[in-house]
Design a protein around this motif. Structure first.
Motif, PDB file in Angstrom:
ATOM      1  N   GLU A  49       0.840  -1.208   0.000  1.00 18.73           N
ATOM      2  CA  GLU A  49       0.000   0.000   0.000  1.00 18.73           C
ATOM      3  C   GLU A  49       0.873   1.257   0.000  1.00 18.73           C
ATOM      4  O   GLU A  49       0.584   2.219  -0.711  1.00 18.73           O
ATOM      5  N   VAL A  50       1.952   1.230   0.776  1.00 29.04           N
ATOM      6  CA  VAL A  50       2.856   2.385   0.816  1.00 29.04           C
ATOM      7  C   VAL A  50       3.527   2.566  -0.547  1.00 29.04           C
ATOM      8  O   VAL A  50       3.609   3.677  -1.085  1.00 29.04           O
ATOM      9  N   ALA A  51       3.977   1.430  -1.142  1.00 31.61           N
ATOM     10  CA  ALA A  51       4.667   1.505  -2.444  1.00 31.61           C
ATOM     11  C   ALA A  51       3.741   2.050  -3.528  1.00 31.61           C
ATOM     12  O   ALA A  51       4.203   2.699  -4.474  1.00 31.61           O
ATOM     13  N   SER A  52       2.422   1.824  -3.369  1.00 33.83           N
ATOM     14  CA  SER A  52       1.477   2.294  -4.395  1.00 33.83           C
ATOM     15  C   SER A  52       1.417   3.827  -4.447  1.00 33.83           C
ATOM     16  O   SER A  52       0.840   4.391  -5.368  1.00 33.83           O
ATOM     17  N   HIS A  53       2.027   4.490  -3.458  1.00 33.52           N
ATOM     18  CA  HIS A  53       2.080   5.965  -3.472  1.00 33.52           C
ATOM     19  C   HIS A  53       3.298   6.475  -4.267  1.00 33.52           C
ATOM     20  O   HIS A  53       3.589   7.672  -4.253  1.00 33.52           O
ATOM     21  N   GLY A  54       4.032   5.539  -4.895  1.00 36.76           N
ATOM     22  CA  GLY A  54       5.133   5.951  -5.760  1.00 36.76           C
ATOM     23  C   GLY A  54       6.443   6.204  -5.033  1.00 36.76           C
ATOM     24  O   GLY A  54       7.358   6.826  -5.585  1.00 36.76           O
ATOM     25  N   VAL A  55       6.547   5.747  -3.780  1.00 40.92           N
ATOM     26  CA  VAL A  55       7.818   5.873  -3.047  1.00 40.92           C
ATOM     27  C   VAL A  55       8.404   4.474  -2.881  1.00 40.92           C
ATOM     28  O   VAL A  55       7.733   3.477  -3.133  1.00 40.92           O
ATOM     29  N   ASP A  56       9.655   4.406  -2.454  1.00 46.81           N
ATOM     30  CA  ASP A  56      10.271   3.099  -2.166  1.00 46.81           C
ATOM     31  C   ASP A  56       9.806   2.625  -0.802  1.00 46.81           C
ATOM     32  O   ASP A  56       9.886   3.378   0.182  1.00 46.81           O
ATOM     33  N   ALA A  57       9.352   1.374  -0.719  1.00 44.10           N
ATOM     34  CA  ALA A  57       8.925   0.811   0.569  1.00 44.10           C
ATOM     35  C   ALA A  57       9.680  -0.485   0.806  1.00 44.10           C
ATOM     36  O   ALA A  57       9.866  -1.279  -0.119  1.00 44.10           O
ATOM     37  N   LEU A  58      10.125  -0.666   2.038  1.00 40.65           N
ATOM     38  CA  LEU A  58      10.841  -1.893   2.398  1.00 40.65           C
ATOM     39  C   LEU A  58      10.231  -2.440   3.691  1.00 40.65           C
ATOM     40  O   LEU A  58      10.257  -1.772   4.724  1.00 40.65           O
ATOM     41  N   GLY A  59       9.672  -3.638   3.620  1.00 44.79           N
ATOM     42  CA  GLY A  59       9.119  -4.275   4.820  1.00 44.79           C
ATOM     43  C   GLY A  59      10.164  -5.183   5.443  1.00 44.79           C
ATOM     44  O   GLY A  59      10.788  -5.971   4.740  1.00 44.79           O
ATOM     45  N   VAL A  60      10.363  -5.043   6.740  1.00 47.32           N
ATOM     46  CA  VAL A  60      11.355  -5.874   7.430  1.00 47.32           C
ATOM     47  C   VAL A  60      10.695  -6.512   8.649  1.00 47.32           C
ATOM     48  O   VAL A  60      10.237  -5.803   9.563  1.00 47.32           O
ATOM     49  N   ILE A  61      10.639  -7.845   8.652  1.00 47.33           N
ATOM     50  CA  ILE A  61      10.084  -8.534   9.828  1.00 47.33           C
ATOM     51  C   ILE A  61      11.000  -8.235  11.010  1.00 47.33           C
ATOM     52  O   ILE A  61      12.217  -8.462  10.952  1.00 47.33           O
ATOM     53  N   THR A  62      10.425  -7.686  12.072  1.00 49.41           N
ATOM     54  CA  THR A  62      11.226  -7.228  13.209  1.00 49.41           C
ATOM     55  C   THR A  62      10.496  -7.519  14.507  1.00 49.41           C
ATOM     56  O   THR A  62       9.285  -7.306  14.604  1.00 49.41           O
ATOM     57  N   ASN A  63      11.233  -7.971  15.495  1.00 46.11           N
ATOM     58  CA  ASN A  63      10.689  -8.055  16.856  1.00 46.11           C
ATOM     59  C   ASN A  63      11.383  -6.976  17.678  1.00 46.11           C
ATOM     60  O   ASN A  63      12.560  -7.112  18.026  1.00 46.11           O
ATOM     61  N   VAL A  64      10.671  -5.901  18.003  1.00 46.67           N
ATOM     62  CA  VAL A  64      11.321  -4.776  18.689  1.00 46.67           C
ATOM     63  C   VAL A  64      11.801  -5.155  20.089  1.00 46.67           C
ATOM     64  O   VAL A  64      12.643  -4.462  20.666  1.00 46.67           O
ATOM     65  N   ALA A  65      11.267  -6.249  20.633  1.00 44.35           N
ATOM     66  CA  ALA A  65      11.693  -6.688  21.968  1.00 44.35           C
ATOM     67  C   ALA A  65      13.088  -7.298  21.941  1.00 44.35           C
ATOM     68  O   ALA A  65      13.694  -7.528  22.987  1.00 44.35           O
ATOM     69  N   ASP A  66      13.597  -7.557  20.741  1.00 42.06           N
ATOM     70  CA  ASP A  66      14.873  -8.241  20.562  1.00 42.06           C
ATOM     71  C   ASP A  66      15.903  -7.241  20.012  1.00 42.06           C
ATOM     72  O   ASP A  66      15.764  -6.749  18.888  1.00 42.06           O
ATOM     73  N   ALA A  67      16.928  -6.952  20.787  1.00 41.16           N
ATOM     74  CA  ALA A  67      17.921  -5.942  20.400  1.00 41.16           C
ATOM     75  C   ALA A  67      18.557  -6.270  19.048  1.00 41.16           C
ATOM     76  O   ALA A  67      18.738  -5.384  18.201  1.00 41.16           O
ATOM     77  N   ASP A  68      18.889  -7.539  18.827  1.00 44.54           N
ATOM     78  CA  ASP A  68      19.552  -7.908  17.567  1.00 44.54           C
ATOM     79  C   ASP A  68      18.628  -7.703  16.374  1.00 44.54           C
ATOM     80  O   ASP A  68      19.074  -7.320  15.291  1.00 44.54           O
ATOM     81  N   SER A  69      17.347  -7.965  16.586  1.00 47.15           N
ATOM     82  CA  SER A  69      16.379  -7.796  15.499  1.00 47.15           C
ATOM     83  C   SER A  69      16.288  -6.309  15.104  1.00 47.15           C
ATOM     84  O   SER A  69      16.240  -5.978  13.918  1.00 47.15           O
ATOM     85  N   VAL A  70      16.318  -5.414  16.087  1.00 49.53           N
ATOM     86  CA  VAL A  70      16.260  -3.972  15.777  1.00 49.53           C
ATOM     87  C   VAL A  70      17.598  -3.523  15.163  1.00 49.53           C
ATOM     88  O   VAL A  70      17.617  -2.682  14.254  1.00 49.53           O
ATOM     89  N   GLY A  71      18.686  -4.122  15.614  1.00 44.04           N
ATOM     90  CA  GLY A  71      19.991  -3.838  14.998  1.00 44.04           C
ATOM     91  C   GLY A  71      19.981  -4.229  13.523  1.00 44.04           C
ATOM     92  O   GLY A  71      20.466  -3.489  12.655  1.00 44.04           O
ATOM     93  N   ALA A  72      19.381  -5.390  13.235  1.00 44.02           N
ATOM     94  CA  ALA A  72      19.298  -5.855  11.842  1.00 44.02           C
ATOM     95  C   ALA A  72      18.400  -4.933  11.013  1.00 44.02           C
ATOM     96  O   ALA A  72      18.658  -4.694   9.837  1.00 44.02           O
ATOM     97  N   LEU A  73      17.360  -4.382  11.645  1.00 40.34           N
ATOM     98  CA  LEU A  73      16.469  -3.434  10.960  1.00 40.34           C
ATOM     99  C   LEU A  73      17.253  -2.171  10.554  1.00 40.34           C
ATOM    100  O   LEU A  73      17.130  -1.680   9.426  1.00 40.34           O
ATOM    101  N   ALA A  74      18.054  -1.672  11.479  1.00 39.54           N
ATOM    102  CA  ALA A  74      18.862  -0.479  11.179  1.00 39.54           C
ATOM    103  C   ALA A  74      19.830  -0.782  10.032  1.00 39.54           C
ATOM    104  O   ALA A  74      19.987   0.030   9.103  1.00 39.54           O
ATOM    105  N   GLN A  75      20.443  -1.954  10.081  1.00 44.42           N
ATOM    106  CA  GLN A  75      21.401  -2.321   9.034  1.00 44.42           C
ATOM    107  C   GLN A  75      20.703  -2.459   7.686  1.00 44.42           C
ATOM    108  O   GLN A  75      21.212  -1.980   6.660  1.00 44.42           O
ATOM    109  N   ALA A  76      19.513  -3.101   7.681  1.00 45.41           N
ATOM    110  CA  ALA A  76      18.761  -3.282   6.428  1.00 45.41           C
ATOM    111  C   ALA A  76      18.395  -1.916   5.839  1.00 45.41           C
ATOM    112  O   ALA A  76      18.416  -1.723   4.621  1.00 45.41           O
TER     113      ALA A  76
END
Ligand code: NAD
Length: 294
Positions: A49-76
């Motif tokens: 839905e976000v991409a349909s507005h003509g911008v770049d959208a990237l979905g990243v499965i993330t568990n915010v309770a997990d520090a490494d998962s949020v670290g991976a989100l920042a890296q992605a």
């Protein structure tokens, strides 16, 4: 913030409710959006839905309770876009219940997601925001971060913590000549989202530990909790549309405003609490206040 056009926003809890509205709001401003959420199906739908507005959208499965998962989100985010300019630590869960009936796993789940999720977001994204200049970070707390709502003990505790983190960060960055980062805290009142079914995201491990067959008094307490949760669900149905909340957040980012309240009229209840503190009076709930107990 001067402009969001062509810049990069990260939103956690972006598959639903306020987070999804924020992601769409940023897309409307011409920003590219990284959507982070623990629920894959709704995340992919929101990404499209976000991409349909003509911008770049990237979905990243993330568990915010997990520090490494949020670290991976920042890296992605950096790998895909090379920079990040707006961050919304928004993912959250809630569940009603009197403190005397809470199990430790209930506290753990809410505090892990609502408080540690924000800590992880601040920790992993702040260096990138400082590097980016004219950037902004906002975390979603709640009116329950400004006053203690009976029946929401773990949630109140986590949200007070979120307000404290963001207020401290704002004060620190104000003095820092080398950082050009705006800070806000969003304290919504009741918003029409899927938070009443937040239990859908409780990790299996914590769910298993909570499974017990109530008998006697515990059964009555469970019935009370069910009534309380039904009241919360009914109130949410009548709540503000999340797109209105997102618009207020985006406006505050442009204006570099710290406090973002969806329902400023609730300040009367917050002020009641603060006035009692100033007078060193014992806390009471303001007569007109409708809490999760009613
Ligand atoms: N709806 C309200 O009335 C209200 C009021 C005050 C504050 N808030 C806060 O607003 C924020 C957004 O909630 P909402 O009302 O839009 O609810 P929502 O349930 O519609 O959206 C929350 C999103 O967070 C995601 N999420 C849950 N756990 C996660 C985890 N561990 N990692 C990553 N994502 C996770 C969910 O999958 C969901 O997509 C929360 O922080 C909530 O506490 C909501």
């Amino acid at each position: 913030m001067e402009t969001m056009q062509g810049r990069v926003a990260v939103v956690t809890g972006a598959a639903s409710g306020i987070g999804k509205a924020l992601a769409l709001g940023f897309a409307g401003e011409g920003a590219n959006v990284v959507l982070a959420d623990i629920e894959e199906g709704p995340l992919r739908e929101a990404e499209a839905e976000v991409a349909s507005h003509g911008v770049d959208a990237l979905g990243v499965i993330t568990n915010v309770a997990d520090a490494d998962s949020v670290g991976a989100l920042a890296q992605a985010t950096i790998d895909r876009f090379g920079a990040v300019h707006m961050v919304c630590n928004n993912a959250g869960v809630g569940g009603g219940g009197l403190i005397r009936n809470q199990q430790l796993v209930d506290w753990k789940w809410v505090v892990d997601v609502c408080l540690w999720g924000v800590i992880h977001g601040v920790h992993h994204f702040l260096p990138h925001l400082i590097e980016a200049e004219d950037s902004h970070i906002v975390s979603t707390a709640s009116v329950a971060g400004l006053m203690s709502v009976p029946g929401l003990g773990p949630y109140n505790a986590a949200k007070y913590g979120v307000v404290a983190i963001m207020e401290t960060l704002h004060l620190e960055l104000q003095r820092d000549k080398n950082a050009d980062v705006g800070v806000s805290v969003l304290c919504p009142g009741v918003v029409r989202t899927n938070i009443a079914t937040a239990q859908r995201n409780r990790p299996e491990e914590l769910r298993r530990q909570r499974r017990e067959r109530p008998t006697g008094k515990a059964r009555t307490e469970t019935a009370d909790a069910r009534r309380r949760n039904a009241n919360i669900a009914a109130a949410l149905e009548r709540g503000m549309d999340p797109s209105e909340v997102a618009a207020k957040v985006i406006e505050a980012m442009y204006e570099r405003r710290f406090w973002v309240l969806s329902h400023p009229e609730l300040l009367a209840d917050v002020n009641h609490r603060n006035q009692q503190l100033a007078n060193l009076e014992n806390p009471t709930v303001r007569a007109s206040f409708t809490d999760a107990e009613q």
